[in-house]
Scaffold this motif. Sequence first.
Motif, PDB file in Angstrom:
ATOM      1  N   GLN A 164       0.867  -1.146   0.169  1.00 24.34           N
ATOM      2  CA  GLN A 164      -0.285  -0.331  -0.518  1.00 24.34           C
ATOM      3  C   GLN A 164       1.122   1.014   0.069  1.00 24.34           C
ATOM      4  OE1 GLN A 164      -3.103  -0.155   3.948  1.00 24.34           O
ATOM      5  NE2 GLN A 164      -3.932  -0.454   2.363  1.00 24.34           N
ATOM      6  N   ALA A 165       2.069   1.526   0.780  1.00 28.69           N
ATOM      7  CA  ALA A 165       2.506   2.897   1.117  1.00 28.69           C
ATOM      8  C   ALA A 165       3.168   3.146  -0.247  1.00 28.69           C
ATOM      9  CB  ALA A 165       3.632   2.525   2.392  1.00 28.69           C
ATOM     10  N   TYR A 166       3.841   1.883  -0.438  1.00 31.05           N
ATOM     11  CA  TYR A 166       4.706   1.948  -1.662  1.00 31.05           C
ATOM     12  C   TYR A 166       4.110   2.188  -3.089  1.00 31.05           C
ATOM     13  CZ  TYR A 166       9.195   2.070   1.293  1.00 31.05           C
ATOM     14  OH  TYR A 166       9.859   1.958   2.317  1.00 31.05           O
ATOM     15  N   ALA A 167       2.901   1.504  -3.177  1.00 29.54           N
ATOM     16  CA  ALA A 167       2.513   1.558  -4.721  1.00 29.54           C
ATOM     17  C   ALA A 167       1.124   3.130  -4.788  1.00 29.54           C
ATOM     18  CB  ALA A 167       1.217   0.258  -4.764  1.00 29.54           C
ATOM     19  N   THR A 168       0.687   3.574  -3.510  1.00 29.24           N
ATOM     20  CA  THR A 168       0.059   4.594  -4.095  1.00 29.24           C
ATOM     21  C   THR A 168       0.073   5.557  -2.397  1.00 29.24           C
ATOM     22  OG1 THR A 168      -2.547   5.083  -4.368  1.00 29.24           O
ATOM     23  CG2 THR A 168      -1.538   2.987  -2.821  1.00 29.24           C
ATOM     24  N   MET A 169       0.836   4.881  -1.123  1.00 31.34           N
ATOM     25  CA  MET A 169       0.341   5.939  -0.249  1.00 31.34           C
ATOM     26  C   MET A 169       1.418   7.041  -0.196  1.00 31.34           C
ATOM     27  SD  MET A 169      -1.972   3.480   2.435  1.00 31.34           S
ATOM     28  CE  MET A 169      -2.249   4.706   3.861  1.00 31.34           C
ATOM     29  N   GLY A 170       2.119   7.044  -0.432  1.00 29.50           N
ATOM     30  CA  GLY A 170       2.943   8.150   0.402  1.00 29.50           C
ATOM     31  C   GLY A 170       2.400   9.148  -0.491  1.00 29.50           C
ATOM     32  N   PHE A 171       2.504   9.401  -1.723  1.00 25.49           N
ATOM     33  CA  PHE A 171       2.219  11.050  -1.841  1.00 25.49           C
ATOM     34  C   PHE A 171       0.877  11.141  -1.697  1.00 25.49           C
ATOM     35  CE2 PHE A 171      -0.272   8.457  -5.720  1.00 25.49           C
ATOM     36  CZ  PHE A 171      -1.785   9.797  -5.473  1.00 25.49           C
ATOM     37  N   CYS A 172      -0.302  10.272  -2.117  1.00 24.10           N
ATOM     38  CA  CYS A 172      -1.645  10.675  -0.877  1.00 24.10           C
ATOM     39  C   CYS A 172      -2.007  11.526   0.454  1.00 24.10           C
ATOM     40  CB  CYS A 172      -2.832   9.335  -1.553  1.00 24.10           C
ATOM     41  SG  CYS A 172      -3.318   9.436  -2.839  1.00 24.10           S
ATOM     42  N   THR A 173      -0.725  10.778   0.830  1.00 24.78           N
ATOM     43  CA  THR A 173      -0.847  10.963   2.423  1.00 24.78           C
ATOM     44  C   THR A 173      -0.141  12.594   3.105  1.00 24.78           C
ATOM     45  OG1 THR A 173      -0.684   8.554   3.577  1.00 24.78           O
ATOM     46  CG2 THR A 173      -0.158  10.005   4.786  1.00 24.78           C
ATOM     47  N   CYS A 174       1.069  12.412   1.779  1.00 26.79           N
ATOM     48  CA  CYS A 174       1.768  13.911   2.106  1.00 26.79           C
ATOM     49  C   CYS A 174       1.056  14.680   1.764  1.00 26.79           C
ATOM     50  CB  CYS A 174       2.912  13.702   1.069  1.00 26.79           C
ATOM     51  SG  CYS A 174       3.498  15.056   1.143  1.00 26.79           S
ATOM     52  N   MET A 175      -0.163  14.778   0.332  1.00 25.75           N
ATOM     53  CA  MET A 175      -1.321  15.952   0.645  1.00 25.75           C
ATOM     54  C   MET A 175      -1.823  16.141   1.272  1.00 25.75           C
ATOM     55  SD  MET A 175       0.242  17.429  -2.392  1.00 25.75           S
ATOM     56  CE  MET A 175      -0.788  18.136  -2.466  1.00 25.75           C
ATOM     57  N   LYS A 176      -2.409  15.303   1.440  1.00 29.80           N
ATOM     58  CA  LYS A 176      -3.712  15.251   2.798  1.00 29.80           C
ATOM     59  C   LYS A 176      -3.259  15.622   3.713  1.00 29.80           C
ATOM     60  CE  LYS A 176      -4.865  10.830   3.415  1.00 29.80           C
ATOM     61  NZ  LYS A 176      -5.529   9.641   4.616  1.00 29.80           N
ATOM     62  N   TYR A 203       6.083  19.028  -6.663  1.00 27.82           N
ATOM     63  CA  TYR A 203       6.748  18.213  -7.540  1.00 27.82           C
ATOM     64  C   TYR A 203       7.514  19.325  -8.138  1.00 27.82           C
ATOM     65  CZ  TYR A 203       7.609  15.591 -11.728  1.00 27.82           C
ATOM     66  OH  TYR A 203       7.856  14.725 -11.752  1.00 27.82           O
ATOM     67  N   ARG A 204       7.564  20.696  -8.694  1.00 29.14           N
ATOM     68  CA  ARG A 204       8.564  21.460  -9.269  1.00 29.14           C
ATOM     69  C   ARG A 204       9.587  21.610  -9.075  1.00 29.14           C
ATOM     70  NH1 ARG A 204       5.416  24.780 -10.789  1.00 29.14           N
ATOM     71  NH2 ARG A 204       5.283  26.576  -9.077  1.00 29.14           N
ATOM     72  N   LYS A 205       9.456  21.845  -7.220  1.00 26.32           N
ATOM     73  CA  LYS A 205      11.269  22.417  -5.962  1.00 26.32           C
ATOM     74  C   LYS A 205      11.332  21.319  -6.019  1.00 26.32           C
ATOM     75  CE  LYS A 205       8.133  26.205  -4.570  1.00 26.32           C
ATOM     76  NZ  LYS A 205       7.700  27.107  -3.307  1.00 26.32           N
ATOM     77  N   GLU A 206      10.620  19.558  -5.740  1.00 27.69           N
ATOM     78  CA  GLU A 206      11.507  18.315  -4.988  1.00 27.69           C
ATOM     79  C   GLU A 206      10.853  17.220  -5.854  1.00 27.69           C
ATOM     80  OE1 GLU A 206      10.312  18.885  -0.718  1.00 27.69           O
ATOM     81  OE2 GLU A 206       9.539  20.076  -1.035  1.00 27.69           O
ATOM     82  N   GLY A 207      10.252  17.109  -6.745  1.00 27.82           N
ATOM     83  CA  GLY A 207       9.647  16.552  -7.070  1.00 27.82           C
ATOM     84  C   GLY A 207       9.091  15.212  -6.813  1.00 27.82           C
ATOM     85  N   ILE A 236       6.482  14.964  -3.109  1.00 25.71           N
ATOM     86  CA  ILE A 236       5.314  14.623  -2.842  1.00 25.71           C
ATOM     87  C   ILE A 236       4.859  13.077  -2.251  1.00 25.71           C
ATOM     88  CG2 ILE A 236       4.354  15.791  -5.056  1.00 25.71           C
ATOM     89  CD1 ILE A 236       4.267  13.221  -7.304  1.00 25.71           C
ATOM     90  N   ASN A 237       6.236  12.359  -2.388  1.00 26.01           N
ATOM     91  CA  ASN A 237       6.428  10.935  -1.244  1.00 26.01           C
ATOM     92  C   ASN A 237       7.422  11.403  -0.295  1.00 26.01           C
ATOM     93  OD1 ASN A 237       5.439   8.449  -2.795  1.00 26.01           O
ATOM     94  ND2 ASN A 237       5.760  10.090  -4.519  1.00 26.01           N
ATOM     95  N   ARG A 238       6.799  13.052   0.165  1.00 23.60           N
ATOM     96  CA  ARG A 238       8.344  12.851   1.323  1.00 23.60           C
ATOM     97  C   ARG A 238       7.323  11.804   2.296  1.00 23.60           C
ATOM     98  NH1 ARG A 238      11.329  16.288   2.824  1.00 23.60           N
ATOM     99  NH2 ARG A 238      11.097  17.717   1.187  1.00 23.60           N
ATOM    100  N   GLY A 239       7.831  10.809   3.975  1.00 21.80           N
ATOM    101  CA  GLY A 239       7.430  10.596   4.374  1.00 21.80           C
ATOM    102  C   GLY A 239       7.305   9.130   4.654  1.00 21.80           C
ATOM    103  N   VAL A 240       7.566   8.243   2.785  1.00 17.26           N
ATOM    104  CA  VAL A 240       7.045   7.359   2.743  1.00 17.26           C
ATOM    105  C   VAL A 240       7.018   6.189   3.343  1.00 17.26           C
ATOM    106  CG1 VAL A 240       8.458   7.200   0.653  1.00 17.26           C
ATOM    107  CG2 VAL A 240       5.860   6.201   1.262  1.00 17.26           C
TER     108      VAL A 240
END
Length: 310
Positions: A121-133, A160-164, A168-172
């Motif tokens: 779950q974490a690496y497939a889809t949740m990283g960027f969604c959790t970060c953006m929430k 995304y522009r600043k950190e790639g 958006i996956n910070r804290g994954v």
Amino acid sequence: MAAINSTQPPKKKPVNFSNLLLGGGLNMFEVTTLGQPLEVLKTHMAANRGDNIVTAFKKTWGRGGVFGFYQGLIPWAWIEASTKGAVLMFIASEAEYHALTFGAGPFGAGITGGVIGGIAQAYATMGFCTCMKTVEITRHKQASSGVKPQGTWSVFADIYRKEGIAGINRGVNAVAIRQMTNWGSRFGLSRLAEQGIRKATGKGGSDRLNAWEKIGASIVGGGLSAWNQPIEVIRVEMQSKKADPNRPKNLTVAKAAKYIYQNNGLRGLYRGVTPRIGLGVWQTVCMVGLGDMAKEAVAKLTGETPTGKH
């Protein structure tokens, strides 16, 4: 779950669409009902460790009334829910089956399925969604201070522009640790509770539990799984956009844990545990307790028989 012995090896269950539909549907239901309000309260308390649950409720209400409790629901929580449930149901089911073939019992197989499903779950889809929430919740706090907020997609684009991809996956990695311990605990403890219920009611391993017995076991698993709250507070700190000049840059899991402990002590690492317990119970009731009851409806809709016990 039926007892496994040498004369009754576990059967390989086919991969079918109904498993994916069931997982996504259960998570969409969970997050759109009680899930997101509890998530918002939990995240607020983890990011603002001086606030108790009453203060968190009042401040959240002040950011938009009822709608304040659904910050981040659209699109991020919906994207996450519609994908992570399918990943969990499919991967956990397969992992549990393979654990059973290696001789694991229901408790051990449940933990194995939950751990591997949670990592996926974490690496497939949740990283960027959790970060953006987390970012979305912070954005509304900024608005209440008179700072004109950006739109959610604008914030996403800026990060995304600043950190790639890393931004958006910070804290994954913290999300992965949380998910593997979350679902390992929930599935394993729920299965253990089911075994206790069977003994108390005189039911055998092949006898079906009724709806209330299933939900009762799920509540035990979901409530007790909140033991890992420190990793959740660490995850929020790593992803938070709350202004904090003292927060170290380029936080890792270890650096975030040290920073929180130095500033808030051990108690700080458990901030938000009350809504977290409520969220854990509700998620587990939906994914484990209601899962079997939803299978028959999904089978009628798709013409397939859903696999797995979750």
